[in-house]
Enzyme design. Sequence first.
Site, PDB file in Angstrom:
ATOM      1  N   ARG A  47      49.472 -28.842-114.971  1.00  0.00           N
ATOM      2  CA  ARG A  47      50.052 -30.470-115.474  1.00  0.00           C
ATOM      3  C   ARG A  47      49.593 -31.962-116.522  1.00  0.00           C
ATOM      4  O   ARG A  47      48.875 -32.278-114.593  1.00  0.00           O
ATOM      5  CB  ARG A  47      51.030 -30.946-115.971  1.00  0.00           C
ATOM      6  CG  ARG A  47      52.325 -29.447-115.876  1.00  0.00           C
ATOM      7  CD  ARG A  47      53.888 -29.912-115.515  1.00  0.00           C
ATOM      8  NE  ARG A  47      54.608 -28.378-116.172  1.00  0.00           N
ATOM      9  CZ  ARG A  47      55.178 -27.827-115.369  1.00  0.00           C
ATOM     10  NH1 ARG A  47      54.717 -27.329-113.946  1.00  0.00           N
ATOM     11  NH2 ARG A  47      55.569 -26.501-115.403  1.00  0.00           N
ATOM     12  N   LYS A  71      56.749 -32.002-112.363  1.00  0.00           N
ATOM     13  CA  LYS A  71      58.051 -31.175-113.434  1.00  0.00           C
ATOM     14  C   LYS A  71      58.605 -30.403-112.270  1.00  0.00           C
ATOM     15  O   LYS A  71      60.141 -31.039-112.669  1.00  0.00           O
ATOM     16  CB  LYS A  71      57.703 -30.570-114.344  1.00  0.00           C
ATOM     17  CG  LYS A  71      58.658 -30.000-115.700  1.00  0.00           C
ATOM     18  CD  LYS A  71      57.837 -29.095-116.251  1.00  0.00           C
ATOM     19  CE  LYS A  71      59.329 -28.758-117.367  1.00  0.00           C
ATOM     20  NZ  LYS A  71      58.545 -27.588-118.630  1.00  0.00           N
ATOM     21  N   HIS A 134      47.783 -30.732-123.302  1.00  0.00           N
ATOM     22  CA  HIS A 134      48.448 -29.493-122.513  1.00  0.00           C
ATOM     23  C   HIS A 134      47.274 -28.059-122.790  1.00  0.00           C
ATOM     24  O   HIS A 134      47.398 -27.525-122.681  1.00  0.00           O
ATOM     25  CB  HIS A 134      49.913 -29.070-123.504  1.00  0.00           C
ATOM     26  CG  HIS A 134      50.508 -28.404-121.797  1.00  0.00           C
ATOM     27  ND1 HIS A 134      51.399 -29.387-121.465  1.00  0.00           N
ATOM     28  CD2 HIS A 134      51.430 -27.130-121.870  1.00  0.00           C
ATOM     29  CE1 HIS A 134      52.309 -29.184-120.302  1.00  0.00           C
ATOM     30  NE2 HIS A 134      52.448 -27.538-120.690  1.00  0.00           N
ATOM     31  N   ARG A 137      45.955 -26.660-119.498  1.00  0.00           N
ATOM     32  CA  ARG A 137      47.194 -25.814-119.018  1.00  0.00           C
ATOM     33  C   ARG A 137      47.168 -24.769-119.827  1.00  0.00           C
ATOM     34  O   ARG A 137      46.517 -23.805-119.164  1.00  0.00           O
ATOM     35  CB  ARG A 137      48.107 -26.435-119.075  1.00  0.00           C
ATOM     36  CG  ARG A 137      49.071 -26.374-118.163  1.00  0.00           C
ATOM     37  CD  ARG A 137      50.700 -26.432-117.809  1.00  0.00           C
ATOM     38  NE  ARG A 137      51.035 -25.327-116.925  1.00  0.00           N
ATOM     39  CZ  ARG A 137      52.043 -25.682-115.556  1.00  0.00           C
ATOM     40  NH1 ARG A 137      50.529 -25.812-115.057  1.00  0.00           N
ATOM     41  NH2 ARG A 137      52.908 -25.289-115.820  1.00  0.00           N
ATOM     42  N   HIS A 160      56.441 -20.723-114.731  1.00  0.00           N
ATOM     43  CA  HIS A 160      57.567 -19.978-115.453  1.00  0.00           C
ATOM     44  C   HIS A 160      58.143 -18.725-115.253  1.00  0.00           C
ATOM     45  O   HIS A 160      58.130 -17.994-114.222  1.00  0.00           O
ATOM     46  CB  HIS A 160      56.448 -19.334-116.332  1.00  0.00           C
ATOM     47  CG  HIS A 160      55.280 -20.374-117.519  1.00  0.00           C
ATOM     48  ND1 HIS A 160      54.866 -19.760-118.136  1.00  0.00           N
ATOM     49  CD2 HIS A 160      55.442 -21.431-117.518  1.00  0.00           C
ATOM     50  CE1 HIS A 160      53.687 -20.539-118.928  1.00  0.00           C
ATOM     51  NE2 HIS A 160      54.754 -22.023-118.328  1.00  0.00           N
ATOM     52  N   TYR A 169      53.345 -18.680-124.278  1.00  0.00           N
ATOM     53  CA  TYR A 169      52.519 -20.302-124.188  1.00  0.00           C
ATOM     54  C   TYR A 169      51.411 -19.744-124.109  1.00  0.00           C
ATOM     55  O   TYR A 169      50.484 -21.557-124.489  1.00  0.00           O
ATOM     56  CB  TYR A 169      53.147 -20.465-122.448  1.00  0.00           C
ATOM     57  CG  TYR A 169      52.252 -21.901-121.885  1.00  0.00           C
ATOM     58  CD1 TYR A 169      53.574 -22.573-122.236  1.00  0.00           C
ATOM     59  CD2 TYR A 169      51.347 -21.682-121.235  1.00  0.00           C
ATOM     60  CE1 TYR A 169      52.518 -24.154-121.939  1.00  0.00           C
ATOM     61  CE2 TYR A 169      51.304 -23.019-120.352  1.00  0.00           C
ATOM     62  CZ  TYR A 169      51.921 -24.395-120.556  1.00  0.00           C
ATOM     63  OH  TYR A 169      50.873 -25.341-120.524  1.00  0.00           O
TER      64      TYR A 169
END
Length: 186
Positions: A47, A71, A134, A137, A160, A169
Amino acid sequence: MTTANQIKDVQPIRDLEKLNDMKWSLKRHCSERDYIMFLVGINTGLRVGDLLKLKVKDVKGKKAVTIKEGKTSKPRKIQLTNIYDELQAYIKTVSSEWLLPSRKGDKPITTTQAYRQLNKAADMVDIPDGIGTHTMRKTFGYWFYKQTKDVAKLQLILNHSHPKITLQYIGITDEQIEDTLNNFVL
């Protein structure tokens, strides 16, 4: 626009030529720092917040490092072998403790600055809207999946909770899965 919308709206770079154009544009129109940020981002899947916290000492002379993700607070080992030479050459030019230093004071660039530089480079090579921090990623995830077809491993790498989340994603749709199955023969 909220952060969640920015993350949701950005797409991976799915075209190898566009990916190479983006690298070239970052080097030519932005800076070596911005190119290295993109290179590390698309090759590790970090990230942007974790990427910007990297210090030179974290990666100098190392082919793999373990970081604590911001995160999730989970440890994550990242491989740098495939970008080792470029990263080490870049480090020799950095006169800050930060891998991606700001020109304003002794701190890393901000996520806003990273976003601006990625968009500036994308504009220069006609990559349409949908570029954000993003994107790096998601691009990592997309190409990892394309090369390995291992959604379970990618799910673990990206932390995830479910394979379906991982596929959504990285922008792998039911239609793309069907297209793959249409060509599947034993």
